[in-house]
Design a protein around this motif. Structure first.
Motif, PDB file in Angstrom:
ATOM      1  N   ALA A 269      80.616 -71.492  82.298  1.00  0.00           N
ATOM      2  CA  ALA A 269      79.234 -71.546  81.286  1.00  0.00           C
ATOM      3  C   ALA A 269      79.076 -70.066  80.680  1.00  0.00           C
ATOM      4  O   ALA A 269      79.133 -69.867  79.545  1.00  0.00           O
ATOM      5  CB  ALA A 269      78.201 -71.756  82.139  1.00  0.00           C
ATOM      6  N   ALA A 270      79.373 -69.094  81.432  1.00  0.00           N
ATOM      7  CA  ALA A 270      79.314 -67.753  80.963  1.00  0.00           C
ATOM      8  C   ALA A 270      80.494 -67.710  79.864  1.00  0.00           C
ATOM      9  O   ALA A 270      80.401 -66.842  78.901  1.00  0.00           O
ATOM     10  CB  ALA A 270      79.362 -66.611  82.052  1.00  0.00           C
ATOM     11  N   LYS A 271      81.641 -67.993  80.273  1.00  0.00           N
ATOM     12  CA  LYS A 271      82.905 -67.701  79.206  1.00  0.00           C
ATOM     13  C   LYS A 271      82.604 -68.586  77.886  1.00  0.00           C
ATOM     14  O   LYS A 271      82.814 -68.099  77.159  1.00  0.00           O
ATOM     15  CB  LYS A 271      84.010 -68.682  79.905  1.00  0.00           C
ATOM     16  N   ALA A 272      81.924 -69.594  78.077  1.00  0.00           N
ATOM     17  CA  ALA A 272      81.562 -70.563  76.818  1.00  0.00           C
ATOM     18  C   ALA A 272      80.741 -69.697  75.789  1.00  0.00           C
ATOM     19  O   ALA A 272      81.021 -69.615  74.735  1.00  0.00           O
ATOM     20  CB  ALA A 272      81.219 -71.834  77.324  1.00  0.00           C
ATOM     21  N   ILE A 273      79.743 -69.128  76.857  1.00  0.00           N
ATOM     22  CA  ILE A 273      78.614 -68.367  75.955  1.00  0.00           C
ATOM     23  C   ILE A 273      79.330 -67.158  75.137  1.00  0.00           C
ATOM     24  O   ILE A 273      79.299 -66.910  74.114  1.00  0.00           O
ATOM     25  CB  ILE A 273      77.496 -67.646  76.864  1.00  0.00           C
ATOM     26  N   ARG A 274      80.236 -66.266  75.944  1.00  0.00           N
ATOM     27  CA  ARG A 274      80.995 -65.261  75.282  1.00  0.00           C
ATOM     28  C   ARG A 274      81.690 -65.692  74.015  1.00  0.00           C
ATOM     29  O   ARG A 274      81.725 -65.322  73.171  1.00  0.00           O
ATOM     30  CB  ARG A 274      81.829 -64.692  76.028  1.00  0.00           C
ATOM     31  N   GLU A 275      82.381 -66.776  74.408  1.00  0.00           N
ATOM     32  CA  GLU A 275      83.588 -67.264  73.225  1.00  0.00           C
ATOM     33  C   GLU A 275      82.677 -67.830  72.054  1.00  0.00           C
ATOM     34  O   GLU A 275      83.013 -67.678  70.752  1.00  0.00           O
ATOM     35  CB  GLU A 275      84.485 -68.439  73.741  1.00  0.00           C
ATOM     36  N   ASN A 276      81.506 -68.717  72.167  1.00  0.00           N
ATOM     37  CA  ASN A 276      80.717 -69.297  71.235  1.00  0.00           C
ATOM     38  C   ASN A 276      79.987 -67.923  70.268  1.00  0.00           C
ATOM     39  O   ASN A 276      79.613 -68.285  69.322  1.00  0.00           O
ATOM     40  CB  ASN A 276      79.699 -69.986  71.736  1.00  0.00           C
ATOM     41  N   LEU A 277      79.871 -66.917  70.969  1.00  0.00           N
ATOM     42  CA  LEU A 277      78.963 -65.717  70.252  1.00  0.00           C
ATOM     43  C   LEU A 277      80.146 -65.051  69.318  1.00  0.00           C
ATOM     44  O   LEU A 277      79.656 -64.164  68.688  1.00  0.00           O
ATOM     45  CB  LEU A 277      78.828 -64.698  71.381  1.00  0.00           C
ATOM     46  N   ALA A 278      81.547 -65.418  69.123  1.00  0.00           N
ATOM     47  CA  ALA A 278      82.318 -64.838  68.304  1.00  0.00           C
ATOM     48  C   ALA A 278      81.960 -64.705  66.986  1.00  0.00           C
ATOM     49  O   ALA A 278      82.134 -63.746  66.321  1.00  0.00           O
ATOM     50  CB  ALA A 278      83.780 -65.591  68.493  1.00  0.00           C
ATOM     51  N   ASP A 279      81.350 -65.715  66.374  1.00  0.00           N
ATOM     52  CA  ASP A 279      80.770 -65.679  65.065  1.00  0.00           C
ATOM     53  C   ASP A 279      79.784 -64.534  64.798  1.00  0.00           C
ATOM     54  O   ASP A 279      79.716 -63.921  63.916  1.00  0.00           O
ATOM     55  CB  ASP A 279      80.341 -67.008  64.561  1.00  0.00           C
ATOM     56  N   ALA A 280      78.819 -64.685  65.730  1.00  0.00           N
ATOM     57  CA  ALA A 280      77.687 -63.731  65.810  1.00  0.00           C
ATOM     58  C   ALA A 280      78.222 -62.104  65.643  1.00  0.00           C
ATOM     59  O   ALA A 280      77.636 -61.245  65.170  1.00  0.00           O
ATOM     60  CB  ALA A 280      76.578 -64.015  66.886  1.00  0.00           C
ATOM     61  N   ILE A 281      79.105 -61.938  66.565  1.00  0.00           N
ATOM     62  CA  ILE A 281      79.682 -60.704  66.815  1.00  0.00           C
ATOM     63  C   ILE A 281      80.351 -60.246  65.433  1.00  0.00           C
ATOM     64  O   ILE A 281      80.113 -58.994  65.171  1.00  0.00           O
ATOM     65  CB  ILE A 281      80.765 -60.753  67.845  1.00  0.00           C
ATOM     66  N   ALA A 282      80.972 -60.845  64.874  1.00  0.00           N
ATOM     67  CA  ALA A 282      81.462 -60.616  63.436  1.00  0.00           C
ATOM     68  C   ALA A 282      80.494 -60.900  62.354  1.00  0.00           C
ATOM     69  O   ALA A 282      80.773 -60.524  61.163  1.00  0.00           O
ATOM     70  CB  ALA A 282      82.738 -61.495  63.178  1.00  0.00           C
ATOM     71  N   GLY A 283      79.091 -61.076  62.524  1.00  0.00           N
ATOM     72  CA  GLY A 283      78.229 -61.058  61.505  1.00  0.00           C
ATOM     73  C   GLY A 283      78.035 -62.156  60.786  1.00  0.00           C
ATOM     74  O   GLY A 283      77.593 -62.213  59.849  1.00  0.00           O
ATOM     75  N   VAL A 284      78.479 -63.386  61.321  1.00  0.00           N
ATOM     76  CA  VAL A 284      78.349 -64.632  60.612  1.00  0.00           C
ATOM     77  C   VAL A 284      77.059 -65.277  61.189  1.00  0.00           C
ATOM     78  O   VAL A 284      77.037 -65.415  62.393  1.00  0.00           O
ATOM     79  CB  VAL A 284      79.683 -65.349  60.853  1.00  0.00           C
ATOM     80  N   ALA A 285      76.280 -65.909  60.519  1.00  0.00           N
ATOM     81  CA  ALA A 285      75.215 -66.725  61.067  1.00  0.00           C
ATOM     82  C   ALA A 285      75.505 -67.852  61.567  1.00  0.00           C
ATOM     83  O   ALA A 285      76.326 -68.660  60.902  1.00  0.00           O
ATOM     84  CB  ALA A 285      74.099 -66.809  59.806  1.00  0.00           C
ATOM     85  N   VAL A 286      75.267 -68.099  62.672  1.00  0.00           N
ATOM     86  CA  VAL A 286      75.517 -69.448  63.487  1.00  0.00           C
ATOM     87  C   VAL A 286      74.138 -70.527  63.415  1.00  0.00           C
ATOM     88  O   VAL A 286      73.258 -70.162  63.927  1.00  0.00           O
ATOM     89  CB  VAL A 286      75.971 -68.993  65.025  1.00  0.00           C
ATOM     90  N   GLU A 287      74.566 -71.623  62.830  1.00  0.00           N
ATOM     91  CA  GLU A 287      73.467 -72.715  62.821  1.00  0.00           C
ATOM     92  C   GLU A 287      73.968 -73.623  63.679  1.00  0.00           C
ATOM     93  O   GLU A 287      75.087 -74.303  63.469  1.00  0.00           O
ATOM     94  CB  GLU A 287      73.421 -73.614  61.146  1.00  0.00           C
TER      95      GLU A 287
END
Length: 393
Positions: A269-287
């Motif tokens: 679960a923690a791994k998925a959270i980290r990977e799913n944040l990839a867009d946000a880390i690069a400054g992309v708004a996630v909808e």
């Protein structure tokens, strides 16, 4: 005065009778979009697709339009939205996309609240070949339609046995999103790209596969763009390559992940959270979209795809276990990875090892170790491909 009153009454009656598009809404990402247009009455529409650029065209009786410009702004797969009257009592809405797409659903539904109607279109990223097939079908059916039964569309897609097995390899992270970093400064985005290039060469040397990369250089890609690339290539298998770092530095070994709404364990679960944040880390708004499943068939396709993903994951664990070190407990795990959510492409995420572990980091930098790992993956894909093609896809 009587004539004027009659004329005004006639104009008012025509205005009441005129079809009116009262709003346009769309949501989604580079892999999947939903478009909704509200009308005061049934628009009795026809639709067709066009190329260069890729467009969805919806024709209807003459209409008045009340669209908010902000709602028409490009987003996800949609590059632009145009509308207007054609003359001779006809109007048109044109939605342009940034690549090939498929119309999974385009229907009119009655609104229970106000007596009006809404046009609902579910659009998914597709391949050029599939788009061209749809255009060819249009020519045979007078280039227009009201709806297309999904079962008919699925039946006309080329069977995997008609071509070589297609694999899309996705080097995780890239560009502004560097991913994890090892003790000696090794960046995950560099390791995943190097391994993906080597895996592509190994697969191509076998002569059995057509292989595509989501990126072949240091480039940032949104998660949904990675999914779309797999769909555009009509991939039979999608493998996302990663090399994470965690707080527990003694943890090491490879792990294979598949997608699931419920995680197998806290670490997955923690791994998925980290990977799913990839867009946000690069400054992309996630909808995040919470769309209903279009119909029972679409749900069945997703379930079948997930079953194939699990089948390949088990084969991959088996082959890799004889080639490289796997994580000792539960080497096949699952969680809600956004990059694995293509509904029609079996997908896995392969964690090659942990950059937070000094031994794993050294191995990940070793070309000979990477070659052994690639051979194990090629063997697993060969077994999976043979089973799929032998069963007719």
């Amino acid at each position: 005065m009587i004539f004027l009153a009659v004329l005004l009454a006639a104009v008012a009656a025509r205005a009441d009778d005129l079809l009116h598009a009262r709003g346009y809404k769309m949501a989604g990402d580079a892999a999947r979009m939903r478009i909704v247009v509200n009308f005061n009455r049934d628009p009795e529409f026809r639709w067709f697709v066009m190329k260069a650029p890729h467009r969805l065209v919806v024709d209807m009786p003459e209409a008045g339009f009340s669209f908010d410009a902000d709602d028409l702004a490009a987003r996800g797969m949609v590059a632009s939205v145009d509308y207007g009257n054609l003359g001779q009592g006809r109007s048109r809405i044109i939605v342009s996309f940034d690549g090939p797409f498929s119309v999974e659903r385009l229907d009119i539904l009655a609104n229970e609240s106000d007596g009006g109607f809404r046009l609902v279109a579910d659009i998914a990223a597709s391949s050029d070949a599939a788009f061209d097939r749809v255009m060819a079908e249009q020519v045979e059916t007078t280039a227009s339609t009201r709806t297309t039964p999904k079962a008919d569309r699925l039946g006309k897609i080329a069977a995997p046995g008609d071509r070589r097995f297609r694999v899309v390899v996705d080097p995780g992270h890239g560009g502004a999103d560097t991913g994890a970093e090892g003790e000696t400064g090794t960046q995950e985005k560099t390791i995943t790209l190097a391994f993906a290039l080597e895996l592509k060469q190994a697969l191509e040397r076998s002569g059995q596969f057509d292989v595509f990369l989501t990126r072949d250089r240091d480039l940032f890609l949104r998660l949904d763009e990675r999914v779309r690339i797999a769909q555009q290539h009509e991939a039979d298998l999608f493998i996302s390559i990663h090399a994470d770092a965690i707080r527990l530095k003694n943890v090491r070994g490879a792990t294979v992940y598949t997608v699931s709404d419920k995680a197998s364990d806290a670490e997955a679960a923690a791994k998925a959270i980290r990977e799913n944040l990839a867009d946000a880390i690069a400054g992309v708004a996630v909808e995040e979209e919470n769309q209903e499943v279009a119909d029972i068939l679409a749900d069945l396709i997703r379930r079948e795809t997930q079953s194939f993903s699990i089948r390949f994951a088990r084969s991959l664990v088996g082959e890799l276990s004889t080639a490289i070190r796997m994580i000792p407990t539960n080497p096949h795990r699952f969680a809600g990875f956004r990059v694995l959510r293509a509904p029609d492409v079996p997908s896995v995420l392969l964690e090659l090892g942990y950059l937070s572990n000094a031994q794993d980091e050294a191995l990940l930098r070793d070309p000979e170790w990477r070659e052994k790992a690639a051979r194990g993956i090629v063997e697993a894909i060969g077994v999976f491909a043979a089973a799929r093609q032998g069963a007719g896809g």
